[in-house]
Write a protein that holds these residues in place. Structure first.
Motif, PDB file in Angstrom:
ATOM      1  N   ASP A  70      -5.454   0.701  -8.751  1.00 61.13           N
ATOM      2  CA  ASP A  70      -4.735   1.779  -9.453  1.00 61.13           C
ATOM      3  C   ASP A  70      -3.232   1.514  -9.465  1.00 61.13           C
ATOM      4  O   ASP A  70      -2.574   1.710 -10.483  1.00 61.13           O
ATOM      5  N   ILE A  71      -2.726   1.071  -8.311  1.00 62.29           N
ATOM      6  CA  ILE A  71      -1.290   0.814  -8.224  1.00 62.29           C
ATOM      7  C   ILE A  71      -0.905  -0.286  -9.212  1.00 62.29           C
ATOM      8  O   ILE A  71       0.040  -0.146  -9.977  1.00 62.29           O
ATOM      9  N   PHE A  72      -1.669  -1.384  -9.207  1.00 66.19           N
ATOM     10  CA  PHE A  72      -1.360  -2.473 -10.115  1.00 66.19           C
ATOM     11  C   PHE A  72      -1.439  -2.016 -11.572  1.00 66.19           C
ATOM     12  O   PHE A  72      -0.640  -2.405 -12.404  1.00 66.19           O
ATOM     13  N   MET A  73      -2.449  -1.179 -11.867  1.00 64.27           N
ATOM     14  CA  MET A  73      -2.653  -0.792 -13.264  1.00 64.27           C
ATOM     15  C   MET A  73      -1.628   0.222 -13.740  1.00 64.27           C
ATOM     16  O   MET A  73      -1.444   0.400 -14.932  1.00 64.27           O
ATOM     17  N   SER A  74      -0.978   0.916 -12.792  1.00 58.92           N
ATOM     18  CA  SER A  74      -0.064   1.953 -13.250  1.00 58.92           C
ATOM     19  C   SER A  74       1.355   1.416 -13.362  1.00 58.92           C
ATOM     20  O   SER A  74       2.292   2.165 -13.564  1.00 58.92           O
ATOM     21  N   PHE A  75       1.501   0.102 -13.222  1.00 57.11           N
ATOM     22  CA  PHE A  75       2.844  -0.453 -13.376  1.00 57.11           C
ATOM     23  C   PHE A  75       2.787  -1.573 -14.414  1.00 57.11           C
ATOM     24  O   PHE A  75       1.824  -2.322 -14.452  1.00 57.11           O
ATOM     25  N   PRO A  76       3.801  -1.650 -15.297  1.00 55.21           N
ATOM     26  CA  PRO A  76       3.773  -2.678 -16.336  1.00 55.21           C
ATOM     27  C   PRO A  76       3.658  -4.069 -15.735  1.00 55.21           C
ATOM     28  O   PRO A  76       4.553  -4.488 -14.985  1.00 55.21           O
ATOM     29  N   ILE A 125       1.828  10.178  -5.426  1.00 57.31           N
ATOM     30  CA  ILE A 125       2.827   9.767  -4.441  1.00 57.31           C
ATOM     31  C   ILE A 125       2.515   8.420  -3.774  1.00 57.31           C
ATOM     32  O   ILE A 125       3.366   7.528  -3.778  1.00 57.31           O
ATOM     33  N   PRO A 126       1.295   8.218  -3.246  1.00 58.31           N
ATOM     34  CA  PRO A 126       1.038   6.889  -2.659  1.00 58.31           C
ATOM     35  C   PRO A 126       1.195   5.760  -3.677  1.00 58.31           C
ATOM     36  O   PRO A 126       1.657   4.670  -3.317  1.00 58.31           O
ATOM     37  N   THR A 127       0.829   6.032  -4.921  1.00 59.13           N
ATOM     38  CA  THR A 127       0.985   5.003  -5.950  1.00 59.13           C
ATOM     39  C   THR A 127       2.453   4.615  -6.091  1.00 59.13           C
ATOM     40  O   THR A 127       2.803   3.443  -6.147  1.00 59.13           O
ATOM     41  N   PHE A 128       3.316   5.630  -6.082  1.00 56.42           N
ATOM     42  CA  PHE A 128       4.741   5.386  -6.212  1.00 56.42           C
ATOM     43  C   PHE A 128       5.254   4.499  -5.070  1.00 56.42           C
ATOM     44  O   PHE A 128       5.936   3.502  -5.288  1.00 56.42           O
ATOM     45  N   PHE A 129       4.846   4.860  -3.831  1.00 60.94           N
ATOM     46  CA  PHE A 129       5.281   4.045  -2.697  1.00 60.94           C
ATOM     47  C   PHE A 129       4.705   2.647  -2.780  1.00 60.94           C
ATOM     48  O   PHE A 129       5.392   1.664  -2.491  1.00 60.94           O
ATOM     49  N   ILE A 152      -9.205  -1.265  -1.855  1.00 63.45           N
ATOM     50  CA  ILE A 152      -9.215  -2.135  -3.040  1.00 63.45           C
ATOM     51  C   ILE A 152      -8.994  -1.334  -4.321  1.00 63.45           C
ATOM     52  O   ILE A 152      -8.161  -1.694  -5.163  1.00 63.45           O
ATOM     53  N   MET A 153      -9.685  -0.224  -4.467  1.00 65.93           N
ATOM     54  CA  MET A 153      -9.561   0.513  -5.722  1.00 65.93           C
ATOM     55  C   MET A 153      -8.212   1.219  -5.844  1.00 65.93           C
ATOM     56  O   MET A 153      -7.659   1.351  -6.919  1.00 65.93           O
ATOM     57  N   ARG A 154      -7.677   1.644  -4.710  1.00 65.69           N
ATOM     58  CA  ARG A 154      -6.337   2.242  -4.705  1.00 65.69           C
ATOM     59  C   ARG A 154      -5.305   1.200  -5.148  1.00 65.69           C
ATOM     60  O   ARG A 154      -4.408   1.457  -5.941  1.00 65.69           O
TER      61      ARG A 154
END
Lengths: 293, 317
Positions: free
Chosen positions: A127-133, B13-17, A122-124
């Motif tokens: 992070d993914i959602f927050m690091s993209f506009p 890297i995982p964030t990018f993918f 969930i937290m990962r």
């Protein structure tokens, strides 16, 4: 003992209320939003407003009798469109913030309370959602689905979950090891009652503050989307799609009535909501002192 | 230090993918297949369609398509635009420069405005000056970017007429001066929106720092007040400000989409709007990749700035 505690609690919430009512801009914001909500609900009932029909004799007419705020390029009454557009903009803001809350809070609770794989996933993901506009994700999603008001509410709502999840996650982490939670667990209280009774009340204030900011953000996102022509579609009105007209340079430079009022209403509304949030933040912050008259 | 940066890269890297998977699968959900756009020709038979589908690899499961796309990505190939039939890589790289110019210029301007104002506000909190600057920045952050942009165009380009309405150069004159003149309004527009959050953070963390013991010590030593504020105060207060900056990077690109559209600035944002309007998915994916990479790079840069500002981070990792 019990009585004493109740008095203490009462005086805490009284302090918060008092501090909030001393925040002048927050009070102003509350008033503005209350008036706006009343107007967009009541005006269509008491006045004959028609935001959809073209007045074929008056395309792009300047404000005057008959059309107090003028008409747009297809002759629709702009006052009526502002009122109906206000309904849409306020509704999109509120409903999508509720959706964000309903997704973010449970996810944050699960991540913080159960930890382990839940926490990582969930937290990962947050992070993914927050690091993209999010504006770009919203654009992609809206292009995939049909841009109706409900699609927009859901898309903005779904993409707004991260702040809520992060907030409540942090809060759960800080209380889950506290003695009162441990003892509740020790006497065999189930997880769900623990979460509802001990964890959520602790996070209530920050969640409420975030909710107001989220609402303001959602209104900005909806209006930007509609301004780009990918949000609320005409004939339906929203403040953003009224402003779409200003992409034409003729409208922008010579017909201010077609775009300025909608813009001012947007700024007024979003500022008011933000000021309310700011007032809450100050009021709930124990470091803020009550001013003596 | 290098170890720290490498560690941050590995986390990135995982964030990018994650981002590319998300956008790829979302766009594959699109109802109108891109083929329909290509094969508007009524003469096309069903067999032609099938042949084209197979040729584009669209008959494969989405996962296979994604993996193939990824494989191409690592060879520097982002595919061909459905709309222009040009290689996406070239189109995207051409637009990256203008977007970076715009976002970096407005970030620098925002910091230059917000940090000094924040310090003044924190130095005399609850003074009229404090109320004015935080009130104004609050309203700036509450104004949708496109409306600020429209007002700026109306005032500075239409009424006063000293600045151009949009574009990046005067036609035919690709000079730096011409570019700067075109940059001013979009840059200011983004700045108005961003100043608030930096100012708020600077004010908050400066106020906290001002109550620290080491500030009292510095004052007691008889140091000049300005030196106390800048050297002892600001350096410590900047760490949370950098955090705000790093969380703002995605918003910057998001805001640029709207600002570029208003000012016809030829960047990634306006390309994104065009591509979405024509459902040009290879280009959408290409822009996604570049923005994701730019955001992650931005985060790594802020991480490095952290470690310069804060010796504690430098030591512990």
């Amino acid at each position: 003992m019990e009585k004493k505690e109740r008095i203490k609690k009462d005086s805490y919430s009284r302090d918060v209320l008092k501090k909030f009512s001393q925040h002048k801009l927050a009070m102003l914001g509350m008033t503005i939003i209350a008036v706006e909500v009343l107007l967009v609900i009541l005006l269509p009932m008491v006045m004959e407003l028609d935001p959809y029909t073209s007045d074929v004799l008056n395309f792009s007419a300047a404000p005057g009798p008959g059309h107090i705020l003028g008409t747009d390029d297809t002759g629709r009454d702009l006052f009526a469109r502002l009122v109906y557009g206000g309904r849409v903009s306020l509704m999109v803001g509120l409903l999508s913030a509720i959706i964000s809350l309903m997704i973010g809070v449970p996810l944050g609770l699960v991540a913080g309370y159960y930890k382990g794989i839940w926490e990582t996933v969930i937290m990962r993901l947050a992070d993914i959602f927050m690091s993209f506009p999010s504006m770009i994700l919203i654009l992609v999603l809206v292009s995939v689905f049909d841009p109706s008001v409900w699609t927009i509410i859901f898309v903005i709502g779904i993409l707004g979950w991260t702040d809520f999840a992060k907030l409540i996650y942090g809060n759960v982490l800080s209380v889950r090891e506290k003695e009162y939670v441990e003892s509740a667990r020790a006497v065999g209280t189930k997880d769900l009652p623990i979460l509802i009774k001990y964890v959520i009340p602790n996070a209530f204030a920050p969640i409420l503050i975030n909710f107001t900011f989220r609402t303001a953000q959602a209104i900005i996102q909806e209006s930007s989307l509609s301004f780009l022509g990918m949000g609320v579609q005409p004939p339906e009105a929203s403040w953003g799609n009224i402003l779409y007209a200003a992409q034409s340079i003729t409208v922008l430079s010579t017909r201010p009535w077609m775009w300025v009022p909608a813009g001012i209403l947007l700024v007024l509304t979003v500022s008011s909501i933000n000021f309310i949030g700011d007032g809450m933040r100050d009021a709930l912050d124990s470091r803020t002192k009550i001013r003596k008259k | 230090m290098t170890k720290y940066v490498i560690k941050r890269l590995l986390i990135a890297i995982p964030t990018f993918f994650g981002i590319t998977i998300l956008v790829y699968f979302l766009s594959s959900l699109a109802p109108g297949s891109p083929l329909e756009m290509l094969m508007a020709d009524p003469m096309a038979t069903k067999e032609d369609m099938e042949a084209l589908r197979a040729q584009m690899g669209l008959d494969q499961p989405v996962i296979i398509q994604y993996l193939r796309w990824l494989q191409n990505l690592f060879q520097g190939n982002l595919g061909t635009s459905y709309r222009t039939n040009l290689p996406v890589m070239g189109m995207v790289l051409e637009r990256l420069g203008p977007t970076l110019i715009l976002t970096i210029a407005s970030t620098v301007l925002s910091v230059l405005i917000a940090v000094p104002l924040g310090i003044v506000s924190a130095y005399k909190p609850y003074s009229p000056w404090d109320y004015i600057s935080s009130g104004l920045s609050f309203i700036g952050a509450s104004t949708p970017t496109f409306f600020t942009g429209l007002v700026f165009i109306y005032v500075f380009a239409v009424k006063v007429g000293i600045l151009p309405m949009g574009g990046m150069y005067d036609s035919g004159i690709e000079t730096l001066g011409s570019m700067v003149r075109h940059l001013i309004l979009p840059c200011l527009t983004l700045t108005v929106f961003n100043v608030g959050s930096i100012l708020r953070q600077t004010r908050g963390s400066m106020m906290e720092v001002f109550s620290e013991d080491y500030i009292r010590t510095a004052r007691a030593k008889g140091l000049m007040e300005l030196r106390v504020i800048i050297v002892h105060g600001l350096r410590n207060a900047l760490i949370p400000v950098v955090t705000v900056l790093s969380t703002m990077i995605p918003f910057l690109f998001g805001g640029a989409v709207v600002a570029e559209q208003v000012f016809s600035w030829p960047g990634l944002g306006s390309l994104m709007v065009q591509s979405i309007n024509s459902r040009d998915y290879p280009t959408i994916m290409g822009i996604t990749v570049v923005i994701a990479a730019a955001v992650l790079l931005g985060n790594i840069i802020t991480d490095i700035i952290y470690s310069i500002l804060d010796p504690k981070i430098r030591e512990s990792r």
